[in-house]
Write a protein that holds these residues in place. Structure first.
Motif, short mmCIF file in Angstrom:
data_model
loop_
_atom_site.label_atom_id
_atom_site.label_comp_id
_atom_site.label_asym_id
_atom_site.label_seq_id
_atom_site.Cartn_x
_atom_site.Cartn_y
_atom_site.Cartn_z
N LYS A 22 -28.19 17.78 14.78
CA LYS A 22 -28.44 17.54 13.41
C LYS A 22 -27.36 16.12 13.43
O LYS A 22 -26.52 16.09 13.68
N VAL A 23 -27.95 15.00 12.64
CA VAL A 23 -27.26 13.90 12.62
C VAL A 23 -27.61 13.11 11.23
O VAL A 23 -28.62 13.07 10.57
N THR A 24 -26.67 12.41 10.61
CA THR A 24 -27.01 11.71 9.59
C THR A 24 -27.25 10.22 9.94
O THR A 24 -26.72 9.65 10.69
N ARG A 67 -38.63 15.73 19.52
CA ARG A 67 -39.09 15.63 18.31
C ARG A 67 -38.15 15.50 17.19
O ARG A 67 -37.07 15.95 17.53
N ILE A 68 -38.45 14.99 16.14
CA ILE A 68 -37.45 14.82 14.87
C ILE A 68 -38.09 15.01 13.58
O ILE A 68 -39.27 14.90 13.58
N ARG A 69 -37.25 15.34 12.59
CA ARG A 69 -37.72 15.95 11.27
C ARG A 69 -36.57 15.60 10.25
O ARG A 69 -35.37 15.17 10.68
N VAL A 70 -37.04 15.40 9.28
CA VAL A 70 -36.07 15.12 8.03
C VAL A 70 -35.90 16.47 7.28
O VAL A 70 -37.04 17.00 6.70
N GLY A 71 -34.71 17.21 7.16
CA GLY A 71 -34.64 18.20 6.51
C GLY A 71 -35.25 19.43 7.05
O GLY A 71 -35.50 19.62 8.65
N HIS A 109 -30.96 5.72 4.53
CA HIS A 109 -29.56 5.93 4.89
C HIS A 109 -28.96 7.06 4.33
O HIS A 109 -29.22 7.54 3.15
N GLY A 110 -28.22 7.76 5.21
CA GLY A 110 -27.70 9.17 4.56
C GLY A 110 -28.66 10.45 4.70
O GLY A 110 -27.79 11.48 4.80
N ALA A 111 -29.80 10.10 5.09
CA ALA A 111 -30.66 11.52 5.37
C ALA A 111 -30.33 12.27 6.53
O ALA A 111 -29.66 11.43 7.55
N GLU A 112 -30.23 13.31 6.51
CA GLU A 112 -29.86 14.24 7.55
C GLU A 112 -31.35 14.42 8.40
O GLU A 112 -32.37 15.01 7.75
N VAL A 113 -31.29 14.27 9.58
CA VAL A 113 -32.50 14.46 10.69
C VAL A 113 -31.97 15.41 11.69
O VAL A 113 -30.72 15.39 12.04
N THR A 114 -32.97 15.99 12.15
CA THR A 114 -32.66 17.10 13.17
C THR A 114 -33.52 16.68 14.56
O THR A 114 -34.93 16.46 14.13
N GLY A 115 -33.04 16.52 15.60
CA GLY A 115 -33.89 16.29 17.00
C GLY A 115 -33.92 17.66 17.58
O GLY A 115 -33.06 18.60 17.65
#
Length: 94
Positions: free
Chosen positions: A5-7, A34-38, A58-64
């Motif tokens: 998880k990264v911002t 693969r990545i997703r938001v929330g 900007h500032g969204a947390e995405v998960t790879g």
């Protein structure tokens, strides 16, 4: 399956130039990512349309997420890119 998880640090989010740099880096990885938001639907990290469709600001947390022997290294590399302000200029090694 390893996850990171990264911002998103880019001031414009994952749009235009930052998305292009991210997708190019994802395409060079030795494993599919693969990545997703929330908790949203994940998309291939090497797909420009997919990444743009996330609407990651900007500032969204995405998960790879990745699988395979190179998964950890791929996620580390891509998380590092997302944590940089890719609007400020091309990162070293890109």
């Amino acid at each position: 399956m390893p996850e990171r998880k990264v911002t998103v640090a880019a001031s414009s989010g994952l749009h235009a130039r930052p998305a292009k740099l991210f997708v190019q880096a994802a395409a060079k990885q030795g494993t599919p990512v693969r990545i997703r938001v929330g908790e949203g639907k994940s998309v291939p990290a090497n797909s420009m349309l997919g990444v743009l469709s996330l609407g990651a600001t900007h500032g969204a947390e995405v998960t790879g997420e990745a699988v395979g022997p190179e998964a950890e290294a791929a996620l580390d590399a891509l998380a590092g890119l997302l944590a940089m302000d890719l609007d400020a200029g091309e990162p070293a090694g890109a």
